[in-house]
Design an enzyme around this catalytic site. Structure first.
Site, PDB file in Angstrom:
ATOM      1  N   ASN A  34      -1.122   1.186   1.378  1.00  0.00           N
ATOM      2  CA  ASN A  34      -1.285   2.044   2.539  1.00  0.00           C
ATOM      3  C   ASN A  34      -0.152   1.780   3.529  1.00  0.00           C
ATOM      4  OD1 ASN A  34      -2.726  -0.493   2.866  1.00  0.00           O
ATOM      5  ND2 ASN A  34      -3.742   0.314   4.674  1.00  0.00           N
ATOM      6  N   GLU A  36       0.568   2.731   7.460  1.00  0.00           N
ATOM      7  CA  GLU A  36       0.065   3.319   8.707  1.00  0.00           C
ATOM      8  C   GLU A  36       1.208   3.745   9.605  1.00  0.00           C
ATOM      9  OE1 GLU A  36      -4.133   0.859   8.823  1.00  0.00           O
ATOM     10  OE2 GLU A  36      -2.603   0.356  10.307  1.00  0.00           O
ATOM     11  N   CYS A  45      -2.526   6.750   2.468  1.00  0.00           N
ATOM     12  CA  CYS A  45      -3.326   5.782   1.720  1.00  0.00           C
ATOM     13  C   CYS A  45      -2.568   5.265   0.506  1.00  0.00           C
ATOM     14  CB  CYS A  45      -4.629   6.436   1.255  1.00  0.00           C
ATOM     15  SG  CYS A  45      -5.687   7.024   2.584  1.00  0.00           S
ATOM     16  N   GLU A  47      -3.584   5.074  -2.555  1.00  0.00           N
ATOM     17  CA  GLU A  47      -3.762   5.929  -3.728  1.00  0.00           C
ATOM     18  C   GLU A  47      -2.740   7.059  -3.739  1.00  0.00           C
ATOM     19  OE1 GLU A  47      -7.967   4.636  -2.400  1.00  0.00           O
ATOM     20  OE2 GLU A  47      -6.022   5.008  -1.470  1.00  0.00           O
ATOM     21  N   CYS A  79     -10.746   7.635  -0.202  1.00  0.00           N
ATOM     22  CA  CYS A  79     -11.218   8.591   0.808  1.00  0.00           C
ATOM     23  C   CYS A  79     -11.254   9.998   0.208  1.00  0.00           C
ATOM     24  CB  CYS A  79     -10.316   8.543   2.041  1.00  0.00           C
ATOM     25  SG  CYS A  79      -8.687   9.314   1.825  1.00  0.00           S
ATOM     26  N   CYS A  82      -7.793  11.481  -0.656  1.00  0.00           N
ATOM     27  CA  CYS A  82      -7.222  10.910  -1.884  1.00  0.00           C
ATOM     28  C   CYS A  82      -7.924  11.462  -3.117  1.00  0.00           C
ATOM     29  CB  CYS A  82      -7.319   9.389  -1.860  1.00  0.00           C
ATOM     30  SG  CYS A  82      -6.134   8.640  -0.716  1.00  0.00           S
TER      31      CYS A  82
END
Length: 125
Positions: A34, A36, A45, A47, A79, A82
């Site tokens: 991930n 940010e 993310c 993924e 999530c 994703c």
């Protein structure tokens, strides 16, 4: 490999590192973490990072993904965003959700995103 990818996570705001390892149809593995951003919606993310790396190198056939975090209490799950990105590349691949102690559970993407919308739906009259 997902645990190793987690070490590269850039998460100064959530302090919740996540790593992913994506297995292609021909056995290649792409990792992601991930990333940010101070403008929160611009973060990505692990993924999706792994998927984007694979696609940028010409791969679109995926068999499985493993996901790792530092959460001891629960298995880390992708999530909704994703899951939808994963769905773009099929329904029948396995998602392994892990804990730091090495335990895991797996579900198919179909189980994680039932009644999904995919590319074939755009071809329907």
């Amino acid at each position: 490999m997902c645990k190793e990818a987690k070490k590269a996570a850039y998460c100064p705001y959530s302090h919740f590192p996540v790593g992913a390892a994506l297995l292609t149809g021909d056995g290649r593995i792409f990792s992601g973490c991930n990333v940010e951003n101070a403008c929160f919606p611009l973060g990505v993310c692990a993924e999706r990072t792994a998927i984007q790396k694979a696609i940028s190198e010409g791969y679109t056939d995926f068999r499985a993904m493993a996901i790792a975090s530092d959460s001891e209490e629960q298995f880390i799950v992708p999530c909704g965003a994703c899951r939808q990105v994963m769905r773009e590349f099929g329904r029948n691949w396995d998602i392994f959700m892990t804990k730091p102690n090495g335990t895991y559970v797996f579900k198919t993407l179909e189980e994680l995103l039932p009644l999904s919308f995919g590319p074939e739906d755009l071809r329907k009259p």
